[in-house]
Design a protein around this motif. Structure first.
Motif, mmCIF file in Angstrom:
data_model
loop_
_atom_site.group_PDB
_atom_site.id
_atom_site.type_symbol
_atom_site.label_atom_id
_atom_site.label_comp_id
_atom_site.label_asym_id
_atom_site.label_seq_id
_atom_site.Cartn_x
_atom_site.Cartn_y
_atom_site.Cartn_z
ATOM 1 N N ARG A 409 0.832 -1.209 0.000
ATOM 2 C CA ARG A 409 0.000 0.000 0.000
ATOM 3 C C ARG A 409 0.862 1.253 0.000
ATOM 4 N NH1 ARG A 409 -4.364 -1.643 4.760
ATOM 5 N NH2 ARG A 409 -5.805 -2.869 3.465
ATOM 6 N N GLN A 410 1.855 1.266 0.890
ATOM 7 C CA GLN A 410 2.708 2.447 0.973
ATOM 8 C C GLN A 410 3.543 2.610 -0.288
ATOM 9 O OE1 GLN A 410 4.733 3.286 4.696
ATOM 10 N NE2 GLN A 410 3.459 1.793 5.781
ATOM 11 N N SER A 413 1.347 4.078 -2.982
ATOM 12 C CA SER A 413 1.012 5.490 -2.729
ATOM 13 C C SER A 413 2.118 6.420 -3.198
ATOM 14 C CB SER A 413 0.755 5.703 -1.235
ATOM 15 O OG SER A 413 1.958 5.627 -0.482
ATOM 16 N N THR A 417 2.584 8.880 -7.279
ATOM 17 C CA THR A 417 2.699 10.348 -7.222
ATOM 18 C C THR A 417 3.703 10.856 -8.239
ATOM 19 O OG1 THR A 417 4.380 10.150 -5.487
ATOM 20 C CG2 THR A 417 2.088 10.413 -4.781
#
Length: 417
Positions: A409-410, A413, A417
């Motif tokens: 998940r991290q 994320s 970006t």
């Protein structure tokens, strides 16, 4: 489908997991171990295990797969991490899923120590690699191995972002009063001596999952999370932020663990050095590898300790009592730091599977509104479950941790970006 590959690299092994982040399901996982192993003849044989989760690969409207899990084990020479990653790629090619059809959009790496420099998932650049290497002085057993995995993985997957997720990052919200040791401040600053905390990925995952489960905003909750495995730690979390944690400058501080002592008077080490003639390396070995449950009861496995109690073994009984005494001490301390708790969660191997430990830890916390339901606590289950009574003012949960999913998940994320 959005595949993310997660790597957890050790000095002589690495674990990997390929996840589809659209469904947060595991497509395949594996373990490559005995990297660089040597036999008497000088020929090293490593071991590779690759597991395919066929159910996760089935088409939504296709027939149900006849095999849910398929595991292949191979023994072959694996001289270094680069060779280990080639073994992993070969396993994907032979056993699936095909990396041509499930090419990872990013690779996430567990890195144990980020010092005070890294407080969030970070895209790995040459400068980040240098920093991870420099921080090896704080984690000599872990960061070099993590870096070896990063270097090998970047060769295997050169065209995608690689992201470091640090065990210490979640605890960068600790206030100065919690992370500062009361020693000479110039000595501490010169040698970066402070509490860093570990198991942060697990504590973050569990606290956020608990908030979702109880249906309350994370920023409103006071939580205590017990991560109890062979390594063990407990964290006080206020509004989603770590405000105190039991592990410190290293993972040695805090709770009684499988082979680690946890808290001990430092002067005991001076005494052993002076009176027993023990060297620094011998003391390090004593506290990290020959203490904890192993030192007290002869086994680092709590199941063996509990079996010993059933046989009337006094050493096993004392080991369990010391283990629980330390857990209660931290539970009480963190209730005081938080001014009470809304949720208490247990996770990891012992936390998820030892009802006796959970009950004994919380037995004396009735004054804080904690009430355990014996039947709920004794039940076995895979998902998140409540083990407190309906009238308990503190919700007590068992929350299976998933550090690989949290890393994925991290990683995603940052990669997006």
């Amino acid at each position: 489908m959005t595949p993310v590959l997660v790597i957890n690299s050790g000095s002589s092994s690495f674990k990997y997991q390929l996840l589809d982040m659209d469904t947060e399901s595991t497509l395949a996982s594996g373990l490559v171990e005995r990297i660089g192993a040597s036999t008497g003849s000088g020929t090293g044989l490593g071991i590779a295990r690759h597991t395919v989760h066929a159910a996760a690969l089935a088409a939504p409207d296709g027939p149900a797969p006849t095999v849910v899990d398929a595991t292949r084990t191979r023994e072959l020479p694996i001289p270094d991490h680069t060779a280990g990653f080639q073994v992993m790629l070969d396993a994907f090619a032979s056993d699936g899923p095909s990396l041509e059809d499930h090419a990872p959009v990013a690779v996430g790496h567990r890195v144990v120590h980020g010092g005070a420099r890294f407080f969030e998932p970070t895209v790995i650049t040459p400068l980040v690699e240098i920093n991870i290497d420099e921080l090896s002085v704080l984690a000599p057993l872990h960061n070099p191995a993590n870096l070896a995995g990063i270097v090998a993985a970047k060769q295997a997957f050169p065209g995608v972002p690689h992201v470091a997720v640090f065990d210490t990052a979640f605890h960068q919200t600790l206030p100065p009063a919690a992370y500062t040791y009361a020693i000479d401040r110039e000595v501490a600053a010169s040698h970066r001596v402070r509490r860093y905390g570990f198991h942060g990925t697990s504590h973050k995952f569990v606290s956020e999952a608990a908030a979702v489960f109880v249906g309350r905003p994370l920023d409103e909750l006071r939580q205590i999370v017990f991560h109890l495995g062979n390594g063990a730690s407990v964290t006080a979390i206020d509004g989603g932020r770590s405000v105190d944690t039991s592990m410190g400058f290293t993972p040695l501080e805090g709770l009684v663990m499988g082979t680690r002592s946890g808290d001990i008077d430092p002067a005991a080490l001076f005494h052993l050095a002076r009176r027993a003639g023990m060297s620094i390396d011998q003391l390090d070995d004593l506290l990290n590898k020959r203490s904890g449950l192993l030192g007290l009861a002869g086994s680092n496995d709590l199941r063996d300790v509990l079996a010993g109690i059933d046989r009337g073994d006094e050493h096993a009984r004392l080991a369990f009592d010391v283990y629980i005494h330390r857990l209660r001490a931290y539970a009480g301390a963190y209730l005081a730091q938080l001014g009470g708790a809304d949720v208490i969660s247990f996770t990891a191997g012992v936390g998820e599977n030892a009802p006796l430990v959970r009950a004994a830890t919380l037995q004396t916390l009735g004054f804080a509104g904690v009430e355990i339901d014996p039947e709920r606590n004794a039940e076995r289950g895979r998902g998140i479950r409540i083990i407190s009574t309906d009238s308990s003012s503190v919700t007590v949960l068992v929350v299976p941790t998933d550090e690989e999913l949290e890393i994925a998940r991290q990683t995603l994320s940052v990669a997006r970006t």
